[in-house]
Scaffold this motif. Sequence first.
Motif, PDB file in Angstrom:
ATOM      1  N   ARG A  33      40.260  33.458  32.614  1.00 51.51           N
ATOM      2  CA  ARG A  33      40.947  34.423  33.157  1.00 51.51           C
ATOM      3  C   ARG A  33      40.311  36.325  32.769  1.00 51.51           C
ATOM      4  NH1 ARG A  33      45.753  35.471  35.203  1.00 51.51           N
ATOM      5  NH2 ARG A  33      46.767  33.611  34.391  1.00 51.51           N
ATOM      6  N   GLU A  34      39.880  36.010  31.536  1.00 54.63           N
ATOM      7  CA  GLU A  34      38.808  36.819  31.259  1.00 54.63           C
ATOM      8  C   GLU A  34      38.489  37.139  32.231  1.00 54.63           C
ATOM      9  OE1 GLU A  34      37.552  37.481  27.533  1.00 54.63           O
ATOM     10  OE2 GLU A  34      39.955  37.018  26.346  1.00 54.63           O
ATOM     11  N   MET A  35      37.462  36.106  31.999  1.00 51.90           N
ATOM     12  CA  MET A  35      36.165  35.597  33.400  1.00 51.90           C
ATOM     13  C   MET A  35      36.144  36.142  34.866  1.00 51.90           C
ATOM     14  SD  MET A  35      33.821  32.219  33.999  1.00 51.90           S
ATOM     15  CE  MET A  35      35.292  30.904  34.741  1.00 51.90           C
ATOM     16  N   TRP A  36      37.542  36.205  35.805  1.00 56.17           N
ATOM     17  CA  TRP A  36      37.581  36.019  37.069  1.00 56.17           C
ATOM     18  C   TRP A  36      37.949  37.078  36.566  1.00 56.17           C
ATOM     19  CZ3 TRP A  36      41.732  31.382  36.558  1.00 56.17           C
ATOM     20  CH2 TRP A  36      41.620  30.015  36.813  1.00 56.17           C
ATOM     21  N   GLU A  37      38.639  38.479  35.787  1.00 56.75           N
ATOM     22  CA  GLU A  37      38.804  39.889  36.084  1.00 56.75           C
ATOM     23  C   GLU A  37      37.563  40.337  35.869  1.00 56.75           C
ATOM     24  OE1 GLU A  37      41.130  40.182  31.737  1.00 56.75           O
ATOM     25  OE2 GLU A  37      43.055  39.991  33.674  1.00 56.75           O
ATOM     26  N   LYS A  38      36.194  40.038  34.863  1.00 51.65           N
ATOM     27  CA  LYS A  38      35.084  40.666  34.780  1.00 51.65           C
ATOM     28  C   LYS A  38      34.778  40.127  36.135  1.00 51.65           C
ATOM     29  CE  LYS A  38      33.834  40.343  29.869  1.00 51.65           C
ATOM     30  NZ  LYS A  38      33.381  38.681  29.165  1.00 51.65           N
ATOM     31  N   LEU A  39      34.002  38.947  36.443  1.00 54.75           N
ATOM     32  CA  LEU A  39      34.080  39.468  38.207  1.00 54.75           C
ATOM     33  C   LEU A  39      35.210  39.309  39.165  1.00 54.75           C
ATOM     34  CD1 LEU A  39      33.662  35.211  37.373  1.00 54.75           C
ATOM     35  CD2 LEU A  39      31.596  36.751  38.027  1.00 54.75           C
ATOM     36  N   ASN A  40      35.645  40.094  39.285  1.00 51.03           N
ATOM     37  CA  ASN A  40      36.688  41.922  39.723  1.00 51.03           C
ATOM     38  C   ASN A  40      37.485  40.412  40.945  1.00 51.03           C
ATOM     39  OD1 ASN A  40      37.387  43.863  40.680  1.00 51.03           O
ATOM     40  ND2 ASN A  40      35.880  44.282  42.093  1.00 51.03           N
ATOM     41  N   LEU A  41      37.680  39.154  40.212  1.00 51.14           N
ATOM     42  CA  LEU A  41      38.305  38.167  41.261  1.00 51.14           C
ATOM     43  C   LEU A  41      40.497  39.821  41.600  1.00 51.14           C
ATOM     44  CD1 LEU A  41      38.135  34.788  40.934  1.00 51.14           C
ATOM     45  CD2 LEU A  41      36.844  36.501  42.040  1.00 51.14           C
ATOM     46  N   ASP A  42      40.598  39.247  42.410  1.00 46.76           N
ATOM     47  CA  ASP A  42      42.569  39.620  42.703  1.00 46.76           C
ATOM     48  C   ASP A  42      43.467  37.778  41.748  1.00 46.76           C
ATOM     49  OD1 ASP A  42      45.076  40.395  43.886  1.00 46.76           O
ATOM     50  OD2 ASP A  42      44.168  40.559  45.542  1.00 46.76           O
ATOM     51  N   ILE A  43      43.691  38.904  40.489  1.00 48.02           N
ATOM     52  CA  ILE A  43      43.878  37.961  39.761  1.00 48.02           C
ATOM     53  C   ILE A  43      45.412  37.439  40.228  1.00 48.02           C
ATOM     54  CG2 ILE A  43      44.878  37.042  37.235  1.00 48.02           C
ATOM     55  CD1 ILE A  43      41.774  37.701  37.254  1.00 48.02           C
ATOM     56  N   GLU A  44      45.925  37.782  40.478  1.00 49.49           N
ATOM     57  CA  GLU A  44      47.634  37.158  41.521  1.00 49.49           C
ATOM     58  C   GLU A  44      47.206  36.933  42.540  1.00 49.49           C
ATOM     59  OE1 GLU A  44      51.181  39.607  42.651  1.00 49.49           O
ATOM     60  OE2 GLU A  44      50.368  40.712  41.042  1.00 49.49           O
ATOM     61  N   ALA A  45      46.360  36.765  43.229  1.00 51.37           N
ATOM     62  CA  ALA A  45      46.147  36.109  45.099  1.00 51.37           C
ATOM     63  C   ALA A  45      45.878  35.385  43.590  1.00 51.37           C
ATOM     64  CB  ALA A  45      44.945  36.612  45.400  1.00 51.37           C
ATOM     65  N   HIS A  46      44.774  34.933  43.487  1.00 46.06           N
ATOM     66  CA  HIS A  46      43.651  33.352  42.537  1.00 46.06           C
ATOM     67  C   HIS A  46      44.976  32.703  41.928  1.00 46.06           C
ATOM     68  CE1 HIS A  46      41.360  31.985  40.373  1.00 46.06           C
ATOM     69  NE2 HIS A  46      39.797  32.340  41.741  1.00 46.06           N
ATOM     70  N   ASP A  47      45.443  33.594  41.620  1.00 47.77           N
ATOM     71  CA  ASP A  47      46.965  31.753  40.753  1.00 47.77           C
ATOM     72  C   ASP A  47      47.749  31.376  42.250  1.00 47.77           C
ATOM     73  OD1 ASP A  47      45.855  32.774  38.072  1.00 47.77           O
ATOM     74  OD2 ASP A  47      47.534  34.545  37.776  1.00 47.77           O
ATOM     75  N   GLY A  48      48.042  32.329  42.373  1.00 49.42           N
ATOM     76  CA  GLY A  48      49.153  31.795  43.707  1.00 49.42           C
ATOM     77  C   GLY A  48      48.006  31.387  45.031  1.00 49.42           C
ATOM     78  N   LEU A  49      46.225  30.889  44.841  1.00 59.39           N
ATOM     79  CA  LEU A  49      45.458  29.723  45.421  1.00 59.39           C
ATOM     80  C   LEU A  49      45.536  28.563  45.119  1.00 59.39           C
ATOM     81  CD1 LEU A  49      43.483  29.535  47.172  1.00 59.39           C
ATOM     82  CD2 LEU A  49      41.993  30.466  45.735  1.00 59.39           C
ATOM     83  N   LEU A  50      44.961  29.230  43.187  1.00 59.07           N
ATOM     84  CA  LEU A  50      45.109  27.508  42.864  1.00 59.07           C
ATOM     85  C   LEU A  50      46.198  27.106  42.499  1.00 59.07           C
ATOM     86  CD1 LEU A  50      43.010  28.915  39.403  1.00 59.07           C
ATOM     87  CD2 LEU A  50      42.299  28.186  41.735  1.00 59.07           C
TER      88      LEU A  50
END
Length: 424
Positions: free
Chosen positions: A6-23
Amino acid sequence: MSETHREMWEKLNLDIEAHDGLLEVLGKFYGDIYMSQDNRLKGMEYMDFVLSEVHGLRIQELQDAKAQGHKVVGTFCVFVPEELTLAADAIQVGLCAGADAGTQEAEKRVPRNTCALIKSFMGFKLARLCPYIESSDLVVGETTCDGKKKAYEALSDLLPTYIMEVPQTKSLAAKELWRSEVLRYKEELERLTGVTITAERLAQSIKTVNDRRRALQRLNALRAADPAPISGRDALLINQISFYDDPVRFTTKINELCDELEARVAAGEGVAPRNTPRLLMAGCPMAVPNWKLPYVVESSGAVIVGEESCIGTRNTRDLVDESATTLEGMIDALVDRYMKIDCACFTPNDERMDNVAELAKTLKADGVVNYSLMFCQPYAHEGMKLGNMFEAQGIPMLALETDYSMEDVEQLKTRVEAFVEMLG
Ligand code: BJ8
């Protein structure tokens, strides 16, 4: 998924909520399509693991490599010579996307009547869902179809983008142009990485990429057996993962899987009973997680025995000649090998007809499914030519056009079932 990811995805500036939904959707989709299969090979456990960590551990590996000074190059086409990328000490990853995501945003940058693959990679970028594109130090596009060419113009507003000019014919002048493009890409990589590509480095990377092709060729050859020893879904997944995984590790795993396949073939075992209708899929590439059609086909009483596409045999059929000893000779060998790619963007492209016919014969296909993405002109045109050719050869072909939505699943199923019944 762990907090570190999660920390890594935040650093990569992913949209965390949408990304969680995608996974979450991806996990469910994978469970339904993959884990429901009977008689899977033990070697597929590695693929299940890689896929489950495709946005996790593999991205972590890329970040670690970047921290050690390596660069990551993202690509959309099998024309980008990975041998050069590796020789410059960089890592190459495929960025094509196979799911509807960020479509509304994408349609503000590319016309609505653009193929799903292009809209998908634009959408993944705009919706901040792809950790591969966010990890890329350079994104390499290419002048293949019109849709891609123009989409890269839009993409270049968002990312550092480099374009390779892929010729549209196989004339001598075209080959010269391609040679100059290969050299220009080499220089760009050297600038990006600060590494000089030497003959020694290039010889090693040619071998690495050829070894992966050899392993995938071995896998494909084993699929000629009846009963089919591996499902088309699993074979497609392997081809998809080949664009993301570390090439040396992946090759080892595929060779292990092939050992298992050989034993299975020798024992006369398979994933479907002998005489199950065998289908060759031909046409547009199926980027991960585009598993819709293979699932429909294999749940309609048929088994897929080959993928004639860039996420399939078009990417693995030809090796680079390894006999050259000078840098110039190796560049020539690369140019020759890449000019053999029979993408539908070329005109004329008669060798593709011969290659598909040969593949159908080698794999003992009972029929062919021509797959084109909606709005893909090159493969739709060639689908018509393939239809005429197979009709003349007495091999039934079903032409399907679809996109990444699930709306047409029932309609596709009806058509595929009727086709399979006719073959049976
Ligand atoms: S070498 S097939 S990877 S260009 S489906 S975007 S053609 S409108 S993907 Fe390809 Fe390279 Fe050729 Fe292979 Fe355009 Fe068609 Fe869309 Fe396509």
